[in-house]
Write a protein that holds these residues in place. Structure first.
Motif, mmCIF file in Angstrom:
data_model
loop_
_atom_site.group_PDB
_atom_site.id
_atom_site.type_symbol
_atom_site.label_atom_id
_atom_site.label_comp_id
_atom_site.label_asym_id
_atom_site.label_seq_id
_atom_site.Cartn_x
_atom_site.Cartn_y
_atom_site.Cartn_z
ATOM 1 N N ILE A 219 0.851 -1.189 0.000
ATOM 2 C CA ILE A 219 0.000 0.000 0.000
ATOM 3 C C ILE A 219 0.890 1.243 0.000
ATOM 4 N N SER A 220 0.681 2.121 -0.970
ATOM 5 C CA SER A 220 1.483 3.336 -1.135
ATOM 6 C C SER A 220 0.736 4.528 -0.549
ATOM 7 N N VAL A 221 1.305 5.136 0.483
ATOM 8 C CA VAL A 221 0.647 6.212 1.229
ATOM 9 C C VAL A 221 1.353 7.538 0.996
ATOM 10 N N GLU A 222 0.581 8.571 0.744
ATOM 11 C CA GLU A 222 1.115 9.942 0.666
ATOM 12 C C GLU A 222 0.749 10.671 1.953
ATOM 13 N N VAL A 223 1.735 11.281 2.605
ATOM 14 C CA VAL A 223 1.517 11.996 3.863
ATOM 15 C C VAL A 223 1.680 13.489 3.619
ATOM 16 N N VAL A 224 0.613 14.240 3.874
ATOM 17 C CA VAL A 224 0.611 15.690 3.668
ATOM 18 C C VAL A 224 0.533 16.385 5.019
ATOM 19 N N ASP A 225 1.466 17.274 5.268
ATOM 20 C CA ASP A 225 1.500 18.091 6.488
ATOM 21 C C ASP A 225 1.102 19.514 6.118
ATOM 22 N N PRO A 226 -0.086 19.979 6.498
ATOM 23 C CA PRO A 226 -0.506 21.336 6.131
ATOM 24 C C PRO A 226 0.410 22.422 6.681
ATOM 25 N N ARG A 227 1.000 22.178 7.843
ATOM 26 C CA ARG A 227 1.888 23.122 8.547
ATOM 27 C C ARG A 227 1.125 24.358 9.019
ATOM 28 N N THR A 228 0.544 25.125 8.107
ATOM 29 C CA THR A 228 -0.251 26.273 8.534
ATOM 30 C C THR A 228 -1.732 25.934 8.435
ATOM 31 N N LEU A 229 -2.475 26.357 9.463
ATOM 32 C CA LEU A 229 -3.913 26.102 9.522
ATOM 33 C C LEU A 229 -4.698 27.241 8.885
ATOM 34 N N VAL A 230 -4.239 28.467 9.104
ATOM 35 C CA VAL A 230 -4.793 29.655 8.458
ATOM 36 C C VAL A 230 -3.616 30.555 8.084
ATOM 37 N N PRO A 231 -3.370 30.747 6.789
ATOM 38 C CA PRO A 231 -4.079 30.204 5.631
ATOM 39 C C PRO A 231 -3.761 28.724 5.422
ATOM 40 N N LEU A 232 -4.718 28.014 4.850
ATOM 41 C CA LEU A 232 -4.611 26.576 4.626
ATOM 42 C C LEU A 232 -4.370 26.306 3.141
ATOM 43 N N ASP A 233 -3.446 25.422 2.854
ATOM 44 C CA ASP A 233 -3.084 25.106 1.469
ATOM 45 C C ASP A 233 -4.063 24.076 0.903
ATOM 46 N N ALA A 234 -5.216 24.548 0.515
ATOM 47 C CA ALA A 234 -6.250 23.653 -0.010
ATOM 48 C C ALA A 234 -5.813 23.021 -1.326
ATOM 49 N N ALA A 235 -5.069 23.742 -2.140
ATOM 50 C CA ALA A 235 -4.698 23.244 -3.470
ATOM 51 C C ALA A 235 -3.834 21.991 -3.372
ATOM 52 N N THR A 236 -2.852 21.986 -2.462
ATOM 53 C CA THR A 236 -1.981 20.815 -2.328
ATOM 54 C C THR A 236 -2.759 19.612 -1.815
#
Length: 325
Positions: A219-236
């Motif tokens: 199973i191949s998993v991608e882990v995304v860390d937003p880091r900032t909550l506001v502003p939030l990187d919705a595009a990534t």
């Protein structure tokens, strides 16, 4: 590259910015020894236990041209200053018609794992995400914490730095040269093709550990860390979900009206992202209860790599390589 702990990276970021700008000063109930030694009691101010007072004082000082930093220590200590945060700091630039800026950094430790019981083990970041006028971040590494603190101190708006209790002793590479990390830019900590995990702070590391175990199952998993909550990187986040077709969200906060609900909404209210989903969104959050003092009970309340793995199996149910959760 040298390594610093999460807490050391934060102090170094503050010290570098205080050297750069004499208008920066620091207020907290417990003086930080290296800052006190270097900058003296005028700029490293040990205050009485009066969070409402120093939170409000920072607003006035910022309006007069200073760049204050207020360290609440545990996030729950700021609850006595909610009027100053929500009704004043968050709104004052708007209510002054943009005629003055209010550059303030508020720092707060959040999350569990250190047996600080119900009052001091909370993750209330989503409460503040609901307030217009505040920027905020919750990073997972010393590198990210230092870069985001430096960005926050240079920003002309009130910013909250949420910092994970569990990660204070975590070591990681931190460059000696000056750098900042822009707000609103997520970081893909691991690339993958089958499932996206969006996680915060300590749960980024638990997600990476889960991804390693899941890789042994194919199973191949991608882990995304937003880091900032506001502003939030919705595009990534949306781009990752569109690639993998499955989404698991890991957050130490509770599920009700939480960060996880916001990420789920990002995935389902966007037509292209929604169309790409091959399974319902899965949230892996703390139980919606006061945090117990008992280590065994505390561990039961918070999500970990095992619950994340179970969540991934759930969204992969029906796929040939996924076993039953």
């Amino acid at each position: 590259m040298r390594e610093l702990t999460y807490s050391q990276a934060a102090v170094e970021a503050v010290a570098e910015e205080m050297r750069r700008d004499p208008k920066i000063f620091y207020m907290t109930t417990d003086a930080i020894a290296p800052l006190l030694k270097e900058f003296g009691p005028e700029r490293m101010r040990a205050t009485p236990i009066a969070e409402a007072a120093m939170t409000g004082m920072a607003i006035g000082a910022a309006g007069c041209g200073w760049r204050p930093i207020v360290d609440w220590r545990q996030v729950t200590f700021c609850f006595v200053a909610m009027d100053q945060i929500v009704n004043q700091a968050a709104k004052i630039h708007y209510m002054f018609g943009g005629q003055a800026t209010f550059p303030i950094l508020y720092r707060a430790a959040v999350g569990g794992g250190t047996q600080l019981a119900a009052q001091h083990s909370q993750s209330p970041h989503s409460m503040f995400m609901n307030v217009a006028g505040l920027k905020m971040f919750l990073p997972s590494t010393p590198y990210d914490l230092k870069g985001l603190i430096k960005t926050a101190i240079r920003d002309n708006n009130p910013v909250i730095s949420f910092e994970s209790n569990r990660l204070m002793a975590l070591k990681g590479p931190v460059p000696e040269e000056d750098y900042t990390i822009p707000f609103g830019r997520a970081d893909i900590k691991r690339t993958g093709s089958d499932v996206t995990i969006v996680a915060l702070a300590w749960l980024v590391h638990e997600s990476l550990a889960a991804a390693e175990e899941l890789a042994r199952e194919g199973i191949s998993v991608e882990v995304v860390d937003p880091r900032t909550l506001v502003p939030l990187d919705a595009a990534t986040i949306r781009s990752s979900v569109q690639k993998t077709g499955r989404l698991v969200i890991a957050d130490e906060g509770g599920p009700t009206a939480g960060f996880s609900a916001e990420i789920a909404a990002l995935a389902t209210e966007d037509a292209a992202t929604f169309a790409s989903l091959k399974a319902p969104v899965k949230r892996v959050c703390a139980l919606q209860v006061p945090i117990p003092y008992s280590p065994v009970l505390e561990s039961h309340v918070f999500p970990d790599r095992n619950r994340i793995i179970a969540g991934v199996h759930e969204v992969l149910r029906g796929r040939g390589t996924a076993r039953a959760a």
